[in-house]
Motif scaffolding. Structure first.
Motif, PDB file in Angstrom:
ATOM      1  N   GLY A 159       0.768  -1.239   0.000  1.00 10.28           N
ATOM      2  CA  GLY A 159       0.000   0.000   0.000  1.00 10.28           C
ATOM      3  C   GLY A 159       0.793   1.280   0.000  1.00 10.28           C
ATOM      4  O   GLY A 159       0.228   2.356   0.220  1.00 10.28           O
ATOM      5  N   ALA A 160       2.112   1.224  -0.236  1.00  9.71           N
ATOM      6  CA  ALA A 160       2.903   2.457  -0.312  1.00  9.71           C
ATOM      7  C   ALA A 160       2.405   3.307  -1.475  1.00  9.71           C
ATOM      8  O   ALA A 160       2.014   2.778  -2.520  1.00  9.71           O
ATOM      9  N   PRO A 161       2.377   4.644  -1.331  1.00  8.81           N
ATOM     10  CA  PRO A 161       1.915   5.514  -2.426  1.00  8.81           C
ATOM     11  C   PRO A 161       2.668   5.236  -3.717  1.00  8.81           C
ATOM     12  O   PRO A 161       3.892   5.066  -3.714  1.00  8.81           O
ATOM     13  N   ARG A 162       1.954   5.199  -4.827  1.00  2.64           N
ATOM     14  CA  ARG A 162       2.544   4.816  -6.107  1.00  2.64           C
ATOM     15  C   ARG A 162       3.722   5.707  -6.490  1.00  2.64           C
ATOM     16  O   ARG A 162       4.722   5.231  -7.025  1.00  2.64           O
ATOM     17  N   HIS A 163       3.607   7.026  -6.218  1.00  3.39           N
ATOM     18  CA  HIS A 163       4.679   7.915  -6.645  1.00  3.39           C
ATOM     19  C   HIS A 163       5.943   7.756  -5.804  1.00  3.39           C
ATOM     20  O   HIS A 163       6.965   8.370  -6.108  1.00  3.39           O
ATOM     21  N   HIS A 164       5.891   6.929  -4.748  1.00  8.01           N
ATOM     22  CA  HIS A 164       7.077   6.648  -3.946  1.00  8.01           C
ATOM     23  C   HIS A 164       7.647   5.264  -4.214  1.00  8.01           C
ATOM     24  O   HIS A 164       8.642   4.881  -3.593  1.00  8.01           O
ATOM     25  N   HIS A 165       7.028   4.497  -5.111  1.00  4.28           N
ATOM     26  CA  HIS A 165       7.480   3.130  -5.344  1.00  4.28           C
ATOM     27  C   HIS A 165       8.945   3.069  -5.756  1.00  4.28           C
ATOM     28  O   HIS A 165       9.708   2.234  -5.254  1.00  4.28           O
ATOM     29  N   GLY A 166       9.365   3.921  -6.683  1.00  4.41           N
ATOM     30  CA  GLY A 166      10.745   3.887  -7.152  1.00  4.41           C
ATOM     31  C   GLY A 166      11.734   4.136  -6.036  1.00  4.41           C
ATOM     32  O   GLY A 166      12.732   3.410  -5.889  1.00  4.41           O
ATOM     33  N   ALA A 167      11.465   5.145  -5.209  1.00  2.00           N
ATOM     34  CA  ALA A 167      12.381   5.485  -4.119  1.00  2.00           C
ATOM     35  C   ALA A 167      12.436   4.376  -3.076  1.00  2.00           C
ATOM     36  O   ALA A 167      13.516   4.034  -2.577  1.00  2.00           O
ATOM     37  N   VAL A 168      11.285   3.793  -2.744  1.00  5.82           N
ATOM     38  CA  VAL A 168      11.248   2.738  -1.726  1.00  5.82           C
ATOM     39  C   VAL A 168      11.984   1.496  -2.218  1.00  5.82           C
ATOM     40  O   VAL A 168      12.782   0.901  -1.482  1.00  5.82           O
ATOM     41  N   ILE A 169      11.728   1.102  -3.467  1.00  4.85           N
ATOM     42  CA  ILE A 169      12.419  -0.064  -4.010  1.00  4.85           C
ATOM     43  C   ILE A 169      13.915   0.234  -4.156  1.00  4.85           C
ATOM     44  O   ILE A 169      14.765  -0.636  -3.931  1.00  4.85           O
ATOM     45  N   GLY A 170      14.258   1.472  -4.509  1.00  7.25           N
ATOM     46  CA  GLY A 170      15.666   1.854  -4.571  1.00  7.25           C
ATOM     47  C   GLY A 170      16.347   1.727  -3.224  1.00  7.25           C
ATOM     48  O   GLY A 170      17.486   1.249  -3.125  1.00  7.25           O
ATOM     49  N   ALA A 171      15.651   2.144  -2.156  1.00  4.96           N
ATOM     50  CA  ALA A 171      16.208   2.004  -0.810  1.00  4.96           C
ATOM     51  C   ALA A 171      16.402   0.531  -0.461  1.00  4.96           C
ATOM     52  O   ALA A 171      17.400   0.148   0.168  1.00  4.96           O
ATOM     53  N   SER A 172      15.429  -0.305  -0.861  1.00  5.85           N
ATOM     54  CA  SER A 172      15.561  -1.749  -0.638  1.00  5.85           C
ATOM     55  C   SER A 172      16.794  -2.290  -1.340  1.00  5.85           C
ATOM     56  O   SER A 172      17.585  -3.044  -0.751  1.00  5.85           O
ATOM     57  N   ALA A 173      16.983  -1.895  -2.602  1.00  2.40           N
ATOM     58  CA  ALA A 173      18.167  -2.337  -3.349  1.00  2.40           C
ATOM     59  C   ALA A 173      19.444  -1.886  -2.652  1.00  2.40           C
ATOM     60  O   ALA A 173      20.422  -2.638  -2.564  1.00  2.40           O
ATOM     61  N   GLY A 174      19.436  -0.649  -2.142  1.00  2.00           N
ATOM     62  CA  GLY A 174      20.612  -0.140  -1.455  1.00  2.00           C
ATOM     63  C   GLY A 174      20.960  -0.958  -0.221  1.00  2.00           C
ATOM     64  O   GLY A 174      22.131  -1.272   0.034  1.00  2.00           O
ATOM     65  N   ARG A 220      14.158  -2.831 -10.994  1.00  2.00           N
ATOM     66  CA  ARG A 220      12.734  -2.573 -10.798  1.00  2.00           C
ATOM     67  C   ARG A 220      12.506  -1.154 -10.280  1.00  2.00           C
ATOM     68  O   ARG A 220      11.573  -0.460 -10.710  1.00  2.00           O
ATOM     69  N   GLY A 221      13.364  -0.711  -9.383  1.00  2.00           N
ATOM     70  CA  GLY A 221      13.255   0.661  -8.895  1.00  2.00           C
ATOM     71  C   GLY A 221      13.442   1.678 -10.002  1.00  2.00           C
ATOM     72  O   GLY A 221      12.725   2.678 -10.074  1.00  2.00           O
ATOM     73  N   PHE A 222      14.417   1.421 -10.904  1.00  2.00           N
ATOM     74  CA  PHE A 222      14.643   2.315 -12.035  1.00  2.00           C
ATOM     75  C   PHE A 222      13.403   2.423 -12.914  1.00  2.00           C
ATOM     76  O   PHE A 222      13.129   3.477 -13.502  1.00  2.00           O
ATOM     77  N   GLN A 223      12.649   1.332 -13.017  1.00  2.00           N
ATOM     78  CA  GLN A 223      11.455   1.323 -13.849  1.00  2.00           C
ATOM     79  C   GLN A 223      10.267   2.012 -13.180  1.00  2.00           C
ATOM     80  O   GLN A 223       9.268   2.285 -13.835  1.00  2.00           O
ATOM     81  N   GLN A 224      10.403   2.294 -11.891  1.00  2.00           N
ATOM     82  CA  GLN A 224       9.292   2.879 -11.146  1.00  2.00           C
ATOM     83  C   GLN A 224       9.488   4.349 -10.793  1.00  2.00           C
ATOM     84  O   GLN A 224       8.560   4.995 -10.311  1.00  2.00           O
ATOM     85  N   GLY A 225      10.687   4.883 -10.987  1.00  2.00           N
ATOM     86  CA  GLY A 225      10.932   6.264 -10.570  1.00  2.00           C
ATOM     87  C   GLY A 225      11.993   6.949 -11.399  1.00  2.00           C
ATOM     88  O   GLY A 225      12.638   6.331 -12.254  1.00  2.00           O
ATOM     89  N   ASP A 226      12.192   8.246 -11.155  1.00  2.00           N
ATOM     90  CA  ASP A 226      13.192   9.007 -11.901  1.00  2.00           C
ATOM     91  C   ASP A 226      14.597   8.672 -11.423  1.00  2.00           C
ATOM     92  O   ASP A 226      14.798   8.223 -10.292  1.00  2.00           O
ATOM     93  N   ALA A 227      15.570   8.893 -12.285  1.00  2.00           N
ATOM     94  CA  ALA A 227      16.934   8.433 -12.039  1.00  2.00           C
ATOM     95  C   ALA A 227      17.530   8.976 -10.747  1.00  2.00           C
ATOM     96  O   ALA A 227      18.042   8.219  -9.915  1.00  2.00           O
ATOM     97  N   VAL A 228      17.494  10.290 -10.554  1.00  2.00           N
ATOM     98  CA  VAL A 228      18.188  10.893  -9.411  1.00  2.00           C
ATOM     99  C   VAL A 228      17.605  10.423  -8.091  1.00  2.00           C
ATOM    100  O   VAL A 228      18.334  10.054  -7.161  1.00  2.00           O
TER     101      VAL A 228
END
Length: 290
Positions: A159-174, A220-228
């Motif tokens: 249920g995380a907000p869709r516009h935060h999916h990329g950042a959250v998955i990026g943090a998971s990858a990190g 997957r994070g790259f596909q969900q959010g902007d690069a920076v």
């Protein structure tokens, strides 16, 4: 221990890592979305993408520099230098890849780098060999970080907000990259006993599994959010995980007295930056081009 050499290697690693991330972001957005139920199919699709393959080549070079830096300097020192990558990605993304970097993202990147560098700059000097650890402590830490990484990876489905999916998955990858880095640090200590000891160490399996999961999560994070935003969250997750491991597992001591409050403020700065950096607008319009 040659700390100066380790710092130089880590600085080169930081720059090459960010270039690799930016290449992989472009490549990941030219293929179908990563499906964790079909990891081999997803990995093959990613590696066939020219930009992603170029990013992986850069990542291999950065990995070699990272391992060399870990062998030469304390874990927390290496990660502090790598933390400058969150500023590098904004500069390189804007100049070389045409990324739109908002003032908010510039501020968050700068706060992250400042907080992490301030934290390690205030650590007391290392007066003994680095790399020693207690097995029980390392096992508990790695298990906890793997669980946290998995939880963040599942956050979009929870249920995380869709516009935060990329950042959250990026943090998971990190965090998963951090788990791999910690295992590699343990292996640099094992290396003193010869190649056979390294190959038989369970930490080589941990490093491989965490790297594979981080590889897929990052794409997957790259596909969900902007690069920076995604790259900054990935870098911060990896750096914070490894710095805390340096303190909790490998004996990189905190300062005493009033300096402890400076270090607490440094952690707070990083936490605030983690909230500030994500742009919250998901894909850029041109993100899915080949």
């Amino acid at each position: 221990m040659n700390v100066d050499l380790g710092v130089g290697l880590a600085l080169g690693c930081a720059a090459i890592t960010q270039i690799g991330f930016l290449c992989k972001h472009r490549g990941a957005n030219s293929v179908a979305d990563v499906d964790f139920r079909r990891p081999l199919q997803s990995a093959g699709s990613l590696l066939r993408a020219r930009w992603f393959a170029l990013g992986m080549a850069a990542a291999v070079v950065a990995w070699v520099l990272h391992v060399a830096a870990l062998a030469a300097a304390p874990l927390s020192t290496v990660q502090a230098v790598l933390s400058t990558g969150v500023v590098m990605v904004a500069v390189l993304g804007a100049v070389l890849f045409g990324c739109r970097v908002t003032a908010r993202q510039w501020g968050g990147a700068g706060m992250t780098a400042a907080g992490l560098v301030l934290l390690v700059a205030t650590l007391p000097g290392v007066s003994h060999g680095h790399g020693g650890y207690a097995w029980s402590t390392l096992i508990a830490f790695e298990a906890g970080m793997l669980a946290l990484g998995a939880l963040l990876l599942a956050a979009p489905r929870l249920g995380a907000p869709r516009h935060h999916h990329g950042a959250v998955i990026g943090a998971s990858a990190g965090i998963l990259f951090g788990v791999s880095d910690i295992a590699l640090k343990a292996l640099t200590d094992t290396a003193a006993h010869g190649l056979a000891a390294v190959l038989l160490s369970p930490w080589i399996l941990v490093a491989v599994i965490a790297s594979v999961l981080a590889f897929l999560a990052s794409a997957r994070g790259f596909q969900q959010g902007d690069a920076v935003s995604v790259i900054a969250c990935t870098s911060t997750g990896a750096n914070v995980t490894a710095i805390v491991a340096g303190l909790a597992v490998f004996g990189d001591a905190l300062s005493g007295g009033a300096m402890v409050f400076v270090q607490i403020a440094a952690f707070a700065l990083v936490a605030a930056a983690a909230v500030l950096t994500p742009a919250g607008h998901g894909h850029l319009p041109e993100a899915r081009t080949a």
